[in-house]
Design a protein around this motif. Structure first.
Motif, PDB file in Angstrom:
ATOM      1  N   ASN A 168      42.324   9.818  31.811  1.00 28.94           N
ATOM      2  CA  ASN A 168      41.675   9.215  30.639  1.00 28.94           C
ATOM      3  C   ASN A 168      42.695   8.666  29.652  1.00 28.94           C
ATOM      4  O   ASN A 168      42.548   7.561  29.123  1.00 28.94           O
ATOM      5  CB  ASN A 168      40.791  10.251  29.937  1.00 28.94           C
ATOM      6  N   GLN A 185      42.208  15.051  34.892  1.00 28.10           N
ATOM      7  CA  GLN A 185      41.207  14.112  34.388  1.00 28.10           C
ATOM      8  C   GLN A 185      41.576  13.635  32.990  1.00 28.10           C
ATOM      9  O   GLN A 185      41.454  12.453  32.681  1.00 28.10           O
ATOM     10  CB  GLN A 185      39.828  14.785  34.355  1.00 28.10           C
ATOM     11  N   ASP A 186      42.058  14.545  32.156  1.00 32.25           N
ATOM     12  CA  ASP A 186      42.497  14.152  30.823  1.00 32.25           C
ATOM     13  C   ASP A 186      43.675  13.187  30.903  1.00 32.25           C
ATOM     14  O   ASP A 186      43.760  12.228  30.126  1.00 32.25           O
ATOM     15  CB  ASP A 186      42.900  15.390  30.002  1.00 32.25           C
ATOM     16  N   THR A 196      35.869   9.699  37.903  1.00 30.29           N
ATOM     17  CA  THR A 196      36.832   8.839  37.205  1.00 30.29           C
ATOM     18  C   THR A 196      36.209   7.599  36.627  1.00 30.29           C
ATOM     19  O   THR A 196      36.879   6.787  36.056  1.00 30.29           O
ATOM     20  CB  THR A 196      37.949   8.419  38.175  1.00 30.29           C
ATOM     21  N   GLN A 202      34.207   7.762  34.199  1.00 24.64           N
ATOM     22  CA  GLN A 202      33.838   8.096  32.833  1.00 24.64           C
ATOM     23  C   GLN A 202      34.715   7.446  31.773  1.00 24.64           C
ATOM     24  O   GLN A 202      34.222   7.098  30.728  1.00 24.64           O
ATOM     25  CB  GLN A 202      33.864   9.611  32.648  1.00 24.64           C
ATOM     26  N   PRO A 203      36.078   7.318  31.985  1.00 24.63           N
ATOM     27  CA  PRO A 203      36.912   6.836  30.877  1.00 24.63           C
ATOM     28  C   PRO A 203      36.447   5.508  30.370  1.00 24.63           C
ATOM     29  O   PRO A 203      36.051   4.655  31.150  1.00 24.63           O
ATOM     30  CB  PRO A 203      38.308   6.733  31.498  1.00 24.63           C
ATOM     31  N   CYS A 241      44.408   5.506  31.040  1.00 20.57           N
ATOM     32  CA  CYS A 241      43.501   4.357  30.963  1.00 20.57           C
ATOM     33  C   CYS A 241      43.385   3.859  29.529  1.00 20.57           C
ATOM     34  O   CYS A 241      43.359   2.644  29.279  1.00 20.57           O
ATOM     35  CB  CYS A 241      42.121   4.737  31.502  1.00 20.57           C
TER      36      CYS A 241
END
Length: 386
Positions: free
Chosen positions: A259, A255-256, A383, A385-386, A262
């Protein structure tokens, strides 16, 4: 005539220069295409080789002032601007194309100084253009009229670029502050988790050890053995909790990565749309998928020149399907080491990798999921969230 270094220090070499500043200094050559308006009058007076020769020589001090201004701060900018204005004034004696020199000076004036100072300076330049026209005796008033118009317009472009540069600088500072805040919050979270997990358990271990020691001294071997067994159970449970916590930290790695990728695309002014959620993945799947997505993003930045991309994460038929597409002016895909590496990684995980061209580049990665991964979606890895 945009993108100028506005830092307070001057660095004449690329060593220690911010990458964006170095890039802007390299692109300074592009805006010199505007000098075509300086050469056009020279073509029509090519029979007068002496005037043409002097006009061409005057380009040298102008270029020196131009690149000097590119590397100067607002405080030092007056010196290269003055050099360009002097060169433009001298060039006016030989060619009316000197208007081009004045326009470059007008841009830097608009870029370096406040709107009020810029307007006053542009008015003074306009008056000077009229005086030059009177002293040299150009026919009609095309020289001062065109000179005023072009210098004012380009000067206002400098003001706009100055504001854009200020906004970009503030955005970079905000992004840095957000990143620092996120790092601090993550450290606090890790410290809090470790304290919550280990604080009570370590206290219990210390008490059990002291109690067992006293029981041994008192000869209560059976009771002491029981407490030592409980102490061992607490230690094993603590180790299990620590391993689970570390595993959860590692699980957030993909996930990081998403992020960060993106954020990198958005810094390059590529619009990013994220759809779907990431299910729980094994550490091997996370690491390999992160490397594959990184390779695709690097290819997009190097080759596609896209302005928009879409990431889609779906769970279909016990498979994670990742689709990455953009709106680039797509050409034939030549599979190099990067795409071959992705295909090898997907094969290692027992998945499939495909791509095609249809109003842009479209890549698809399909990875098999275990039953537990499909039945327990991880809502923390949304995904969007970013």
């Amino acid at each position: 005539m945009s993108n100028i270094n506005t830092t307070n220090s001057v660095n004449t070499s690329n060593a220690g220069v911010h990458p964006e500043t170095a890039y802007r200094q390299k692109t300074a050559w592009v805006y010199l295409l505007n000098l075509i308006f300086y050469f056009i009058p020279l073509w029509f007076m090519r029979d007068d080789w002496a005037r043409v020769a002097v006009s061409l020589l005057l380009i040298l001090p102008f270029l020196y002032g131009y690149f000097w201004a590119y590397k100067s701060s607002a405080v030092q900018g007056k010196y290269p601007i003055a050099l360009m204005l002097v060169t433009a004034s001298v060039a006016t004696i030989f060619t009316s194309g000197s208007i081009s020199f004045f326009s470059f000076a007008g841009f830097f004036i608009g870029f370096f100084y406040s709107l009020r100072s810029a307007i006053i300076s542009l008015i003074l330049i306009s008056i000077w253009l009229w005086l030059l026209n009177y002293m040299i005796g150009y026919e009609a008033y095309y020289f001062p009229l065109y000179g005023m118009l072009i210098t004012f317009v380009v000067g206002l472009l400098g003001v706009v670029e100055h504001n854009n540069e200020r906004i970009r600088r503030q955005q970079r500072q905000s992004n840095d502050e957000i990143a620092n805040l996120a790092t601090a919050l993550e450290r606090e979270r890790i410290a809090r988790d470790l304290h919550d997990i280990m604080g009570h358990n370590l206290s219990s271990i210390a008490l059990k050890a002291q109690l067992a020691e006293k029981l041994l001294e008192a000869g209560e071997l059976a009771v002491a053995k029981q407490h030592l067994q409980e102490l061992a159970d607490i230690a094993r449970n603590s180790l299990t909790e620590i391993r689970q916590t570390v595993s959860n930290y590692k699980h957030k790695g993909l996930q990081d990565t998403v992020n960060q990728l993106c954020g990198l695309l958005r810094q390059k002014e590529i619009e990013v749309h994220l759809e779907g959620k990431l299910p729980p993945l094994t550490p091997l799947q996370e690491s390999q998928l992160g490397l594959m997505l990184t390779e695709l993003v690097n290819n997009m930045l190097k080759h596609s020149q896209a302005s928009q991309c879409v990431w889609c994460f779906n769970t279909l038929d016990k498979h994670l399907v990742v689709n990455l597409s953009d709106n680039a002016n797509a050409k034939t895909i030549k599979e190099g080491n990067g795409l071959k590496g992705i295909r090898e990684r997907v094969s290692l995980l027992g998945g499939e990798f495909s791509y095609h061209i249809n109003d842009g580049y479209h890549f698809s990665i399909s990875l098999p999921l275990e039953a537990e991964q499909v039945s327990e979606p991880n809502t923390d890895n949304d995904t969007e969230q970013p």
